[in-house]
Design a protein around this motif. Structure first.
Motif, PDB file in Angstrom:
ATOM      1  N   GLN A  62       0.830  -1.199   0.000  1.00  0.00           N
ATOM      2  CA  GLN A  62       0.000   0.000   0.000  1.00  0.00           C
ATOM      3  C   GLN A  62       0.869   1.255   0.000  1.00  0.00           C
ATOM      4  OE1 GLN A  62      -2.383  -0.573   3.468  1.00  0.00           O
ATOM      5  NE2 GLN A  62      -3.926  -1.801   2.417  1.00  0.00           N
ATOM      6  N   GLY A  63       1.968   1.217   0.752  1.00  0.00           N
ATOM      7  CA  GLY A  63       2.890   2.347   0.778  1.00  0.00           C
ATOM      8  C   GLY A  63       3.522   2.580  -0.580  1.00  0.00           C
ATOM      9  N   ASN A  96       3.119   5.894  -2.952  1.00  0.00           N
ATOM     10  CA  ASN A  96       4.295   6.623  -3.407  1.00  0.00           C
ATOM     11  C   ASN A  96       4.324   6.716  -4.932  1.00  0.00           C
ATOM     12  OD1 ASN A  96       6.661   8.022  -2.865  1.00  0.00           O
ATOM     13  ND2 ASN A  96       7.936   6.210  -3.016  1.00  0.00           N
ATOM     14  N   GLN A  97       4.018   5.629  -5.617  1.00  0.00           N
ATOM     15  CA  GLN A  97       4.012   5.646  -7.078  1.00  0.00           C
ATOM     16  C   GLN A  97       2.912   6.561  -7.618  1.00  0.00           C
ATOM     17  OE1 GLN A  97       6.218   4.375  -9.222  1.00  0.00           O
ATOM     18  NE2 GLN A  97       7.400   3.819  -7.419  1.00  0.00           N
ATOM     19  N   ALA A  98       1.764   6.550  -6.966  1.00  0.00           N
ATOM     20  CA  ALA A  98       0.675   7.428  -7.399  1.00  0.00           C
ATOM     21  C   ALA A  98       1.079   8.899  -7.241  1.00  0.00           C
ATOM     22  CB  ALA A  98      -0.591   7.131  -6.590  1.00  0.00           C
ATOM     23  N   ALA A  99       1.773   9.211  -6.157  1.00  0.00           N
ATOM     24  CA  ALA A  99       2.224  10.586  -5.938  1.00  0.00           C
ATOM     25  C   ALA A  99       3.240  10.993  -7.007  1.00  0.00           C
ATOM     26  CB  ALA A  99       2.832  10.728  -4.549  1.00  0.00           C
ATOM     27  N   LYS A 100       4.131  10.080  -7.374  1.00  0.00           N
ATOM     28  CA  LYS A 100       5.114  10.389  -8.419  1.00  0.00           C
ATOM     29  C   LYS A 100       4.427  10.675  -9.749  1.00  0.00           C
ATOM     30  CE  LYS A 100       9.082   7.779  -6.720  1.00  0.00           C
ATOM     31  NZ  LYS A 100       9.993   6.661  -7.021  1.00  0.00           N
ATOM     32  N   ARG A 142       8.043  18.809  -6.308  1.00  0.00           N
ATOM     33  CA  ARG A 142       8.680  18.335  -5.074  1.00  0.00           C
ATOM     34  C   ARG A 142       7.682  18.231  -3.932  1.00  0.00           C
ATOM     35  NH1 ARG A 142      13.017  22.468  -6.245  1.00  0.00           N
ATOM     36  NH2 ARG A 142      14.551  21.313  -7.447  1.00  0.00           N
ATOM     37  N   ASP A 143       6.832  19.235  -3.804  1.00  0.00           N
ATOM     38  CA  ASP A 143       5.828  19.230  -2.734  1.00  0.00           C
ATOM     39  C   ASP A 143       4.875  18.047  -2.879  1.00  0.00           C
ATOM     40  OD1 ASP A 143       6.974  21.536  -1.708  1.00  0.00           O
ATOM     41  OD2 ASP A 143       5.483  22.873  -2.609  1.00  0.00           O
ATOM     42  N   THR A 144       4.459  17.774  -4.109  1.00  0.00           N
ATOM     43  CA  THR A 144       3.543  16.659  -4.350  1.00  0.00           C
ATOM     44  C   THR A 144       4.211  15.336  -3.991  1.00  0.00           C
ATOM     45  OG1 THR A 144       2.474  17.886  -6.134  1.00  0.00           O
ATOM     46  CG2 THR A 144       2.103  15.519  -6.077  1.00  0.00           C
ATOM     47  N   LYS A 145       5.466  15.173  -4.388  1.00  0.00           N
ATOM     48  CA  LYS A 145       6.182  13.939  -4.056  1.00  0.00           C
ATOM     49  C   LYS A 145       6.379  13.799  -2.552  1.00  0.00           C
ATOM     50  CE  LYS A 145       9.624  12.616  -6.666  1.00  0.00           C
ATOM     51  NZ  LYS A 145      10.866  12.647  -7.464  1.00  0.00           N
ATOM     52  N   GLN A 146       6.640  14.908  -1.873  1.00  0.00           N
ATOM     53  CA  GLN A 146       6.817  14.858  -0.421  1.00  0.00           C
ATOM     54  C   GLN A 146       5.523  14.456   0.275  1.00  0.00           C
ATOM     55  OE1 GLN A 146       9.701  14.995   1.150  1.00  0.00           O
ATOM     56  NE2 GLN A 146       8.626  14.547   3.029  1.00  0.00           N
ATOM     57  N   GLN A 147       4.407  14.931  -0.221  1.00  0.00           N
ATOM     58  CA  GLN A 147       3.114  14.527   0.341  1.00  0.00           C
ATOM     59  C   GLN A 147       2.911  13.025   0.167  1.00  0.00           C
ATOM     60  OE1 GLN A 147       0.316  17.004  -1.703  1.00  0.00           O
ATOM     61  NE2 GLN A 147       0.827  18.828  -0.523  1.00  0.00           N
ATOM     62  N   GLU A 172       2.371  10.226   3.087  1.00  0.00           N
ATOM     63  CA  GLU A 172       1.252   9.275   3.061  1.00  0.00           C
ATOM     64  C   GLU A 172       1.763   7.850   3.217  1.00  0.00           C
ATOM     65  OE1 GLU A 172      -2.350   7.879   0.069  1.00  0.00           O
ATOM     66  OE2 GLU A 172      -1.204   9.670  -0.405  1.00  0.00           O
ATOM     67  N   LYS A 173       2.880   7.545   2.573  1.00  0.00           N
ATOM     68  CA  LYS A 173       3.487   6.219   2.694  1.00  0.00           C
ATOM     69  C   LYS A 173       3.878   5.950   4.138  1.00  0.00           C
ATOM     70  CE  LYS A 173       7.376   3.516   0.994  1.00  0.00           C
ATOM     71  NZ  LYS A 173       8.504   3.476   0.090  1.00  0.00           N
TER      72      LYS A 173
END
Length: 89
Positions: A39-40, A44-48, A74-79, A83-84
């Motif tokens: 799930q993590g 993470n892949q969805a955020a990327k 960068r902000d989106t990836k950090q979010q 979440e992960k």
């Protein structure tokens, strides 16, 4: 002599049952951890993917400078990373 064999069989049986229960509990724990990791990874892949699409859209619309688009990515990836972490713990 019969009592000692009977006691040995009981002890052996108890040890086998204990070992079986320990194996089952650790297998259940491993399965739960595996599901959390998956799930993590998915989060993470969805955020990327979302970050990539957002940067492309930002640059195509020419709303902001390239550096601002990078910062949004960068902000989106950090979010996604956060979440992960929330999923795993």
């Amino acid at each position: 002599m019969l009592e000692s064999k009977d006691g040995l069989w009981r002890w052996t049986g108890a040890m086998l049952v204990t070992a079986g229960l320990l194996a089952l509990s650790s297998a259940a724990l491993a399965t739960n951890q595996s599901q959390q990791r998956q799930q993590g990874r998915n989060a993470n892949q969805a955020a990327k993917q979302e970050a990539r699409a957002g940067k492309v859209d930002c640059r195509a619309a020419n709303q902001k400078s390239n550096s601002q688009c990078r910062q949004d990515k960068r902000d989106t990836k950090q979010q996604g990373r956060q979440e992960k972490r929330d999923i795993k713990y």
